[in-house]
Design a protein around this motif. Structure first.
Motif, short mmCIF file in Angstrom:
data_model
loop_
_atom_site.label_atom_id
_atom_site.label_comp_id
_atom_site.label_asym_id
_atom_site.label_seq_id
_atom_site.Cartn_x
_atom_site.Cartn_y
_atom_site.Cartn_z
N MET A 1 0.87 -1.14 -0.01
CA MET A 1 -0.12 0.00 0.09
C MET A 1 0.77 1.27 0.17
SD MET A 1 -3.10 -0.98 2.83
CE MET A 1 -3.59 0.63 2.90
N THR A 4 0.41 7.32 1.42
CA THR A 4 -0.88 8.31 1.57
C THR A 4 -1.81 7.68 0.52
OG1 THR A 4 0.94 10.03 1.81
CG2 THR A 4 -1.34 10.59 1.23
N TYR A 5 -3.16 7.93 1.38
CA TYR A 5 -4.36 7.75 0.59
C TYR A 5 -4.47 8.58 -0.35
CZ TYR A 5 -9.43 7.40 -0.25
OH TYR A 5 -10.63 7.62 -0.81
N ASN A 6 -4.60 8.20 -1.88
CA ASN A 6 -4.72 9.10 -3.01
C ASN A 6 -5.81 8.76 -3.80
OD1 ASN A 6 -4.53 10.89 -4.98
ND2 ASN A 6 -2.72 10.24 -5.83
N PRO A 7 -7.01 8.83 -3.42
CA PRO A 7 -8.12 8.02 -4.32
C PRO A 7 -8.19 8.57 -5.99
CG PRO A 7 -9.13 10.14 -3.31
CD PRO A 7 -7.74 9.86 -2.73
N CYS A 642 -11.95 8.17 5.41
CA CYS A 642 -11.05 7.38 4.49
C CYS A 642 -9.63 7.31 4.88
CB CYS A 642 -11.35 7.81 2.99
SG CYS A 642 -13.13 7.53 2.53
N ASN A 643 -9.22 8.45 5.07
CA ASN A 643 -7.74 8.47 5.40
C ASN A 643 -7.41 7.63 6.63
OD1 ASN A 643 -6.54 10.21 3.48
ND2 ASN A 643 -7.04 12.14 4.56
N TRP A 646 -7.35 4.11 5.89
CA TRP A 646 -6.11 3.90 5.20
C TRP A 646 -5.10 3.66 5.94
CZ3 TRP A 646 -5.55 3.03 -0.19
CH2 TRP A 646 -4.11 2.95 -0.72
N ASN A 647 -4.78 4.57 6.69
CA ASN A 647 -3.63 4.47 7.67
C ASN A 647 -3.80 3.36 8.81
OD1 ASN A 647 -2.47 6.68 6.48
ND2 ASN A 647 -3.58 8.16 7.90
N ILE A 762 -11.58 2.33 -2.09
CA ILE A 762 -10.60 1.97 -0.90
C ILE A 762 -10.78 0.62 -0.39
CG2 ILE A 762 -12.26 3.01 0.98
CD1 ILE A 762 -9.81 4.48 2.03
N SER A 765 -9.04 -1.65 -2.70
CA SER A 765 -7.59 -1.34 -2.83
C SER A 765 -6.68 -2.13 -1.58
CB SER A 765 -7.36 0.11 -2.90
OG SER A 765 -5.87 0.35 -3.12
N ILE A 766 -7.61 -1.83 -0.40
CA ILE A 766 -6.70 -2.33 0.64
C ILE A 766 -7.09 -3.88 0.65
CG2 ILE A 766 -6.94 -2.33 3.32
CD1 ILE A 766 -7.98 0.61 3.17
#
Length: 956
Positions: A1, A4-7, A642-643, A646-647, A762, A765-766
């Motif tokens: 991954m 940083t979350y970047n849609p 969402c961030n 992701w984190n 998201i 992706s994860i």
């Protein structure tokens, strides 16, 4: 991954992968339950607006949930040909580029131009649907003018005509003088205007006088020009002023026409003069009064809205009548309607028959496409006899075969259906389904699927010249067939057997009459089950509210407050946003105001938030049936959410990758792992979240489903569980660490599946990074199982125990904040335990408590043990105490708090002054006043708390 979350880096490529691999298609296993949703077909000319984004998010969430439950799911996609809108787009295009009109091309060539435009430019909204993550089956995309749907339209028209449910008649319709077509009520935009009410004197005939001796009566009108077509005057039959005049006549000025005075309750004794002029050919209410009293109808207007050279006179059946002369005063011939209005008023004044003129607030109907004032016009149109169809459709809702959510919308449905009027289905356009009716030179009409069928069925010789009706069908007619025409009807297709009736229709309340009711009527008339029972088109109608701007105003281009969902996904700079909102505006002052408001509201434009944040915001606001005030701050908050996900996922992966997560063990072996209390707790919390989420989705409470996800992911998993794992991962035994790694990766994997229907990008992706660690196989999260509540994995006692631990830690943190004690300063605290259970909770979780609360020690006090001055807090029924001596500078802290008190008192005084100002309260928007009151309450509550702190510190 990525770190940083970047849609923007994941969304479009993921969607392309989903579509190319056919994940949106029904899986085709008919042994499993089917589930289908038919998308309300957006106009082919359109672009995605917030209403579309809202409803499409709801539909996609539902369809993804059912797909993950293993059902054979179909989300049918398609677009509507949008008769008026599409024809206008192409007319404007050829006018701008070629200087031509549609007449220069002729009908067939012009329609070819529309198809050419459709093939080049008609796919904007379908591209945008993809951006929103809509998991529709694109291979089944339909268009209301494609061959299959056109065949269905012809079939329905012919059968309804043969069943005597379609007829042609002369009746009053909404007429657009600019576009030269009838339009539906939905295409009429009513605007409030400042206008006038003119009071005219109508002389009584034959020497008759009123009760007070006058030789005239006074009528009031807002449309003076229509008096040229008056055929009666109505008074209330109970009105003592005019009761004796019923049956008498007046001499209509200017045209010198004798017309009767009739008694009708339409005339309100308390309103105006009590006398109402009746113009049946130019007013819908007058049309009904005219029918009740057999008053002739005199049409005085051309289709342009100009005064005719000779009037048309018809009886109440719409047939030509000789009851009155067709002559109209020559001076009015060809005069534009509003010019005629001025001329009529002037002539009444010359005749000394103008009694008075009053200012009057008007509601004026405008065509939403043509932009001109609509005229009620007497025209020949095709109608559906709606009454017989409505009976069956009404019963379906009464019997519960179709459920409305929220239920109160059933009342709106019933009120219309039980008083339904015949439906005008013809439009004077070129683009659309041409009416399958032909005329011979004698005016005889023949209905059939083709001209060949008409000739064969009616034994017409080749020499008989036939001309097809020039009109096309209302677009709502083809849309009414949407649930079955898209599945191949009139052919007996497998899709009809599997996917019809559909499960839920997601729509707005404003088209319950125009679309929902008509779909139910048409479907139940044409589609029957194997026993001949009428089939409903859908089982549930989920009615959404409207999305309004932050002030509660309806979004519209004319107000310049429209938000484009794609702009919130991709972002847009301020200058582009201003240009988008004001670029086509013809009114400079309005454009300047909108520019000013836009620059004030969006100082830096709109930053990119990504699709998932937008979808989650829409879902979180989707309270059934209620309008939504859009809030950019909530969108920002859910982007942060969402961030957070992701984190948190990166934390899990960093602590599980290249390590034994025990996911290859059997269930029996897993059960014997050394799980911590926190591990058992988060698993139990997940089970509750899964249970609540599924319940809320089944009840169409997407707002509550989204809040369930938010609460679990942010507050339970991220804020607490990840913190609770750190002491184990840093200092625990290998067995304890393995159990925690197992819990981290499996709960995250299940959480991603639970959140996927709302947050598709998201989570996919994860999940691709998580699945090998979790021991899960599969190409996509889309086809994995949606988690359900599992009793075996639910441990109720762990929830109570961790709630106690959380309360202990939170109390310490709150006391630090209240008394300005540094978070890093180690503390020695005491606990006055309420019972042995709390002592046991402390002992079993001491390592975690010391670590997360930053404590040196916790001492359990003996009964009646003396304690120094302390700051205290309750943890369940036990009392937590922090000795304050030496922790704070008493005088400095009291001085600091006194400063806070003065600051807050100043704010209370300022807001209180605002709210006591009646001018502010009366003029400011209600939402602004409410926010000020909320601020005042919050300051007052804070002041009370600070005073309590001061008292505690003063006692040290």
């Amino acid at each position: 991954m990525e770190k940083t979350y970047n849609p923007q880096s994941i969304e479009q490529s993921l969607y392309q992968t989903w579509e190319e691999n056919g994940y949106f298609k029904p899986h085709g296993d008919t042994s499993k339950d089917a589930y289908s949703i038919m998308i309300p077909p957006p106009n082919v000319t359109g672009s995605l607006h917030m209403g579309h984004a809202f409803q499409d998010t709801i539909m996609d969430t539902l369809i993804r949930c059912e797909r993950m439950k293993g059902k054979n799911t179909l989300w049918q996609v398609g677009t509507d040909h949008a008769g008026i809108a599409t024809q206008m787009v192409v007319e404007r295009k050829i006018a701008a580029l070629e200087g031509k009109t549609k007449s220069d091309y002729g009908r067939d060539a012009f329609i070819d131009k529309i198809w050419e435009w459709k093939n080049e430019s008609g796919g904007t909204i379908t591209k945008q649907l993809r951006r929103l993550g809509a998991s529709v089956d694109w291979e089944r995309e339909r268009f209301t003018m494609d061959d299959g749907l056109s065949d269905a339209v012809k079939e329905v028209f012919v059968r309804l005509y043969e069943d005597d449910l379609i007829y042609r008649g002369k009746r009053l319709v909404n007429w657009d003088p600019k576009l030269h077509t009838a339009i539906s009520d939905l295409e009429v935009e009513n605007k409030d205007k400042n206008g006038y009410m003119w009071h005219f004197r109508y002389p009584l005939a034959d020497g008759v006088r009123t009760a007070d001796g006058k030789d005239y009566i006074i009528v009031a009108t807002t449309r003076p020009e229509t008096m040229l077509g008056d055929t009666g005057v109505a008074v209330n039959p109970e009105d003592p002023r005019y009761k004796a005049l019923i049956g008498k006549e007046i001499i209509l000025p200017i045209v010198d026409r004798r017309i009767p005075i009739v008694g009708d309750e339409h005339a309100d004794m308390e309103k105006g003069t009590g006398c109402v002029k009746i113009t049946p050919a130019h007013d819908f209410n007058d049309y009904e009064v005219g029918k009740r009293h057999s008053l002739p109808m005199i049409n005085i207007l051309t289709f342009n809205g100009d005064i005719r050279d000779a009037a048309e006179v018809f009886d109440t059946k719409g047939e030509e009548s000789t009851a009155y002369s067709t002559s109209l005063p020559e001076k009015y011939h060809g005069m534009e309607r509003f010019a005629a209005r001025k001329a009529v008023v002037a002539e009444f004044q010359e005749l000394e028959l103008l009694d008075e003129i009053k200012d009057h607030q008007l509601t004026v109907p405008y065509g939403d496409r043509g932009g001109v004032v609509i005229e009620p016009m007497l025209t020949d149109q095709w109608y559906v006899r709606a009454g017989p169809l409505a009976e069956t459709a009404t019963k379906a809702v009464e019997d519960g075969e179709i459920q409305f959510v929220p239920k109160q919308y059933e009342n709106m449905y019933f009120s219309w259906m039980r008083d339904i009027q015949d439906w005008c289905i013809s439009r004077q356009l070129w683009w659309g389904h041409r009416i399958p009716a032909w005329y011979d030179n004698d005016g005889n009409v023949y209905v059939g699927r083709t001209e060949e069928e008409v000739r064969s069925k009616n034994n017409l010789a080749p020499v008989v010249v036939l001309r097809q009706d020039d009109d096309v069908l209302d677009t709502w007619f083809s849309s009414a067939l949407w649930t079955f025409s898209t599945q191949g009807w009139p052919a007996d297709t497998e899709d009809m057997k599997v996917f019809h009736p559909s499960d839920v229709l997601v729509t707005g309340f404003d088209i319950i009459f125009f679309w929902v009711a008509r779909m139910i009527m048409m479907t139940m008339h044409f589609i029957k089950d194997e026993n001949g029972k009428p089939q409903v088109p859908f089982k549930t109608v989920y009615v959404t509210g409207l999305i309004r701007d932050e002030n509660g105003d309806k979004m519209s281009k004319s107000k310049g407050n429209v938000l484009d969902p794609i702009d919130m996904i991709d972002g847009i700079d301020l200058e582009s946003l201003v240009e988008k909102r004001t670029g086509n505006m013809m009114q400079p002052k309005l454009a300047a105001k909108i520019e000013k408001d836009t620059r004030k509201t969006f100082e830096d434009g709109i930053e990119p938030y990504g699709t998932d944040a937008l979808r989650f915001t829409l879902a979180a606001m989707a309270s059934t049936g209620r309008d939504i005030n859009w809030d950019m701050k909530r969108l920002e908050g859910y982007r942060n959410f969402c961030n957070k996900l992701w984190n948190a996922s990166r934390y899990v992966l960093m602590n599980t990758e290249d390590k034994d997560c025990a996911t290859s063990l059997s269930q029996e072996e897993v059960a014997n792992l050394d799980f911590s209390l926190a591990d058992k707790w988060i698993e139990s919390q997940f089970q509750l979240a899964a249970k609540d989420f599924n319940t809320h989705i089944e009840n169409y409470r997407l707002d509550m489903a989204a809040n369930t996800l938010y609460e679990f992911i942010w507050n339970q998993f991220c804020d607490w569980y990840l913190e609770l794992t750190k002491p184990v991962l840093w200092k625990g035994t290998e067995a304890q660490q393995m159990a925690t790694r197992y819990t981290l990766i499996t709960v995250l994997e299940k959480t991603l599946r639970l959140a996927h229907p709302v947050l598709p990008y998201i989570t996919e992706s994860i999940w691709q990074s998580v699945k090998p660690l979790a021991g899960v196989e599969g190409e996509t999260i889309m086809t994995q199982a949606l988690p359900q509540f599992e009793q075996a994995n639910f441990d109720e006692s762990s929830i109570a125990d961790i709630d106690w631990v959380k309360s202990f830690i939170s109390s310490i943190r709150n006391l630090r904040a209240e008394y300005d004690i540094a978070p890093s300063k180690p503390l020695e605290v005491m606990l006055k335990a309420a019972d042995d259970k709390d002592v046991k909770r402390l002992e079993e979780n001491l390592t975690v408590i010391l670590s997360l609360a930053k404590l040196d020690s916790v001492k359990v006090l003996a009964e009646n043990e003396n304690t120094p001055a302390c700051a205290t807090a309750l943890v369940a029924k036990s009392e937590l105490m922090i000795p304050m001596a030496g922790l704070i500078d008493k005088d400095a802290e009291l001085a600091r708090l006194e400063g806070e008190v003065k600051k807050i008192q100043g704010e209370i005084k300022r807001i209180g002054g605002k709210l006591s100002n009646q001018g502010f309260v009366a003029k400011a928007p209600e939402a602004v006043v409410a926010k000020e009151r909320e601020k005042l309450t919050a300051y007052e509550e804070t002041l009370v708390k600070i005073e309590e702190q001061k008292a505690t510190i003063a006692a040290l």
